[in-house]
Structure formats: structure tokens, C-alpha cells
Design a protein around this motif. Structure first.
Motif, PDB file in Angstrom:
ATOM      1  N   ARG A  29       0.872  -1.184   0.000  1.00  0.00           N
ATOM      2  CA  ARG A  29       0.000   0.000   0.000  1.00  0.00           C
ATOM      3  C   ARG A  29       0.903   1.225   0.000  1.00  0.00           C
ATOM      4  O   ARG A  29       1.607   1.501   0.950  1.00  0.00           O
ATOM      5  N   PHE A  30       0.922   1.948  -1.104  1.00  0.00           N
ATOM      6  CA  PHE A  30       1.693   3.180  -1.208  1.00  0.00           C
ATOM      7  C   PHE A  30       0.817   4.342  -0.778  1.00  0.00           C
ATOM      8  O   PHE A  30      -0.299   4.504  -1.271  1.00  0.00           O
ATOM      9  N   GLY A  31       1.327   5.140   0.151  1.00  0.00           N
ATOM     10  CA  GLY A  31       0.563   6.278   0.638  1.00  0.00           C
ATOM     11  C   GLY A  31       1.334   7.045   1.689  1.00  0.00           C
ATOM     12  O   GLY A  31       2.564   6.985   1.752  1.00  0.00           O
ATOM     13  N   GLN A  71       7.693   6.535  -8.680  1.00  0.00           N
ATOM     14  CA  GLN A  71       7.849   6.913 -10.078  1.00  0.00           C
ATOM     15  C   GLN A  71       7.759   5.685 -10.992  1.00  0.00           C
ATOM     16  O   GLN A  71       7.095   5.722 -12.027  1.00  0.00           O
ATOM     17  N   TYR A  72       8.394   4.580 -10.600  1.00  0.00           N
ATOM     18  CA  TYR A  72       8.416   3.374 -11.434  1.00  0.00           C
ATOM     19  C   TYR A  72       7.006   2.819 -11.671  1.00  0.00           C
ATOM     20  O   TYR A  72       6.662   2.433 -12.785  1.00  0.00           O
ATOM     21  N   PHE A  73       6.184   2.782 -10.627  1.00  0.00           N
ATOM     22  CA  PHE A  73       4.819   2.268 -10.756  1.00  0.00           C
ATOM     23  C   PHE A  73       3.825   3.352 -11.164  1.00  0.00           C
ATOM     24  O   PHE A  73       2.626   3.102 -11.212  1.00  0.00           O
ATOM     25  N   ASP A  74       4.325   4.551 -11.436  1.00  0.00           N
ATOM     26  CA  ASP A  74       3.494   5.674 -11.873  1.00  0.00           C
ATOM     27  C   ASP A  74       2.331   5.901 -10.913  1.00  0.00           C
ATOM     28  O   ASP A  74       1.170   5.960 -11.302  1.00  0.00           O
ATOM     29  N   THR A  81      -2.372   0.616  -4.404  1.00  0.00           N
ATOM     30  CA  THR A  81      -2.005  -0.715  -3.969  1.00  0.00           C
ATOM     31  C   THR A  81      -1.374  -1.456  -5.137  1.00  0.00           C
ATOM     32  O   THR A  81      -1.909  -1.459  -6.242  1.00  0.00           O
ATOM     33  N   VAL A  82      -0.208  -2.061  -4.881  1.00  0.00           N
ATOM     34  CA  VAL A  82       0.528  -2.798  -5.893  1.00  0.00           C
ATOM     35  C   VAL A  82       0.670  -4.238  -5.397  1.00  0.00           C
ATOM     36  O   VAL A  82       0.932  -4.472  -4.214  1.00  0.00           O
ATOM     37  N   PHE A  83       0.495  -5.195  -6.303  1.00  0.00           N
ATOM     38  CA  PHE A  83       0.519  -6.608  -5.951  1.00  0.00           C
ATOM     39  C   PHE A  83       1.667  -7.330  -6.650  1.00  0.00           C
ATOM     40  O   PHE A  83       1.973  -7.042  -7.806  1.00  0.00           O
TER      41      PHE A  83
END
Length: 120
Positions: A29-31, A71-74, A81-83
Motif C-alpha cells: 500500500r503506497f501512501g 515513479q516506477y509504478f506511476d 495498492t501494488v501486488f
């Protein structure tokens, strides 16, 4: 509720989590800890983490401390949320309807409840 879930505070820690999480879905979870919407999502994630512990590992990642991955996952929406599974990034398509209600936490709670029959 951010204090209930483990935090990754550097690129090295995120790299290690991606490499070392095997046979489980890795949820990042990015935040930001002080963001109210992030806190709502953290509450949901912390309530589900024990139920999902055999199939998923959930970590919180601060977007300001891991700018390389932001930046990489824009990542342009907070929270995002990235899985991953076995070190491989999983692209998730929420469909057209999801994009209309992307930022609405009430929908996310009802989505979890209806989809996974989870009691919040």
C-alpha cells in the motif's frame, strides 16, 4: 491503524520484501501515514491481514521515502495498492466501473464485503 501493519521505509526494504515473499501475494500500500484516506484503507487492510496471513503479506510503503518506486509504478493516486506474486508484478484490471468510483472508500468497503463476504 497504520501502526498495526509493517512498514517499509526504503528502497532496499521494498526490494527485500519483493524478493523474499514466496508463495504468497505481496500487497504494497503506497501512501502517507497522515492521509485520512490511507488511514481508512489501512484499517481495512489491518482487519483482513490475519485472515489473509496464509495467502498474503501486507506492507505499508511511504511514497515520500520510496520515490523510486512511486515513479516506477506511476503512482498518481494516494493510496495506491501494488501486488506481487513470487517476485512478479501483478497487473490488476478493476474494470471501467471501478475507475468511476476510484477514490470512494465507501464503495471499497462494500466491494470487499460483497465480494469476499468479509464483515467489517
Amino acid at each position: 491503524m497504520s501502526f498495526l501493519l509493517p512498514k517499509l521505509t526504503s528502497k532496499k526494504e521494498v526490494d527485500q520484501a519483493i524478493k523474499s515473499t514466496a508463495e504468497k501475494v505481496l500487497v504494497l500500500r503506497f501512501g502517507r501515514d497522515e492521509d485520512p484516506v490511507c488511514l481508512q484503507l489501512d484499517d481495512i487492510l489491518s482487519k483482513t491481514s490475519s485472515d489473509l496471513s496464509k495467502m498474503a503479506a501486507i506492507y505499508l510503503v511511504d511514497v515520500d521515502q520510496t520515490a523510486v518506486y512511486t515513479q516506477y509504478f506511476d503512482i498518481s493516486y494516494i493510496p495506491s495498492t501494488v501486488f506481487f506474486f513470487n517476485g512478479q508484478h501483478m497487473k490488476v484490471d478493476y474494470g471501467q466501473y471501478w475507475s468511476v468510483v476510484r477514490g470512494h472508500m465507501g464503495f471499497k468497503k462494500s466491494f470487499l464485503k460483497e465480494t469476499f463476504d468479509y464483515k467489517l
